[in-house]
Design an enzyme around this catalytic site. Structure first.
Site, PDB file in Angstrom:
ATOM      1  N   PHE A  26     -28.137  38.078  -9.533  1.00 57.07           N
ATOM      2  CA  PHE A  26     -28.759  39.091  -9.836  1.00 57.07           C
ATOM      3  C   PHE A  26     -30.501  38.282 -10.250  1.00 57.07           C
ATOM      4  O   PHE A  26     -31.573  39.954 -10.602  1.00 57.07           O
ATOM      5  CB  PHE A  26     -28.248  39.796 -10.640  1.00 57.07           C
ATOM      6  N   ASP A  27     -31.044  37.617  -9.811  1.00 53.49           N
ATOM      7  CA  ASP A  27     -32.729  37.501  -9.442  1.00 53.49           C
ATOM      8  C   ASP A  27     -32.622  35.861  -8.911  1.00 53.49           C
ATOM      9  O   ASP A  27     -33.325  35.422  -9.142  1.00 53.49           O
ATOM     10  CB  ASP A  27     -32.874  37.366 -11.272  1.00 53.49           C
TER      11      ASP A  27
END
Length: 230
Positions: free
Chosen positions: A51-52
């Site tokens: 997610f990043d």
């Protein structure tokens, strides 16, 4: 990692660091990151969604071997093909998949990492950030639309340092793979296994995907939602 993060090498075209990385090195880094994400998505007993994914979170060893770092926003996904529950958006502006920003675009899954990876690869090719705090409308600096039009018209890519056939082939593969990864519908994005197949295959066999429908959310939109940025 002695070479720091990838963002230091790709965002300043005039710097010595940028000139250190030729197309072969960028291409190998692209493959290395894909291998790391494939392991997180398929190689672990419990799937890990990062997610990043962004250049700042890719660390480079002495020989420029990429390592994915900063799992502060990661989530576990116990079932191989499950859609996960996520409250609010998470990630960094410029790399957030549409479905993470708004569930109207589909369910959140490992394909959300694929989107972030695609945006990062296109950023590596273009040598510029996908979002800028100085620009209110990101469409003004949206590299994917510019490069897609070049591919569609079969024009020269006009990229820095692509002076030979091998460099052009590597850049073209990175672009086409990046464009597939940022498709708006998550189901139209390839898995990381398929990404590796495309990168390691022939550029002539790759089909050009549909034109990206969306750019990254505008700065105003990002600022108005609850977004975790690391």
């Amino acid at each position: 990692m002695c070479n720091g993060s990838l963002d230091k090498f790709i965002h300043d075209r005039g710097s010595l660091k940028y000139r250190q990385l030729g197309w072969d090195a960028l291409y190998q880094i692209t493959i290395g990151i894909a291998q790391g994400l494939e392991y997180l998505h398929r190689g672990c007993n419990t799937r890990i969604l990062h997610f990043d994914i962004k250049p700042h979170n890719i660390l480079l060893s002495e020989d420029f071997c990429p390592k994915i770092s900063d799992f502060g926003l990661a989530k576990l996904c116990p079932q191989k093909e499950s859609i996960i529950s996520l409250f609010g958006a998470r990630g960094t502006p410029g790399y957030i998949a549409p479905e993470v920003f708004s569930r109207n675009f589909g369910g959140v899954s490992h394909k959300s990492d694929v989107y972030s990876y695609g945006m990062m690869v296109l950023e590596m090719v273009g040598g510029k950030k996908n979002i800028s705090v100085e620009v209110d409308h990101t469409s003004e600096i949206y590299f994917p639309h510019w490069v897609y039009n070049r591919l569609e018209l079969d024009e020269e890519l006009g990229l820095h340092g692509t002076t030979d056939d091998e460099a052009n082939s590597s850049a073209r593969k990175m672009i086409i793979v990046g464009l597939w990864c940022i498709q708006t519908d998550p189901s139209h994005r390839p898995s990381m296994s398929r990404v590796l197949d495309m990168l390691e295959g022939s550029s002539e066999s790759l089909l050009i995907p549909p034109k990206p429908f969306l750019s990254s959310p505008s700065r105003a939109s990002v600022d108005s939602c609850t977004t975790l940025v690391s």
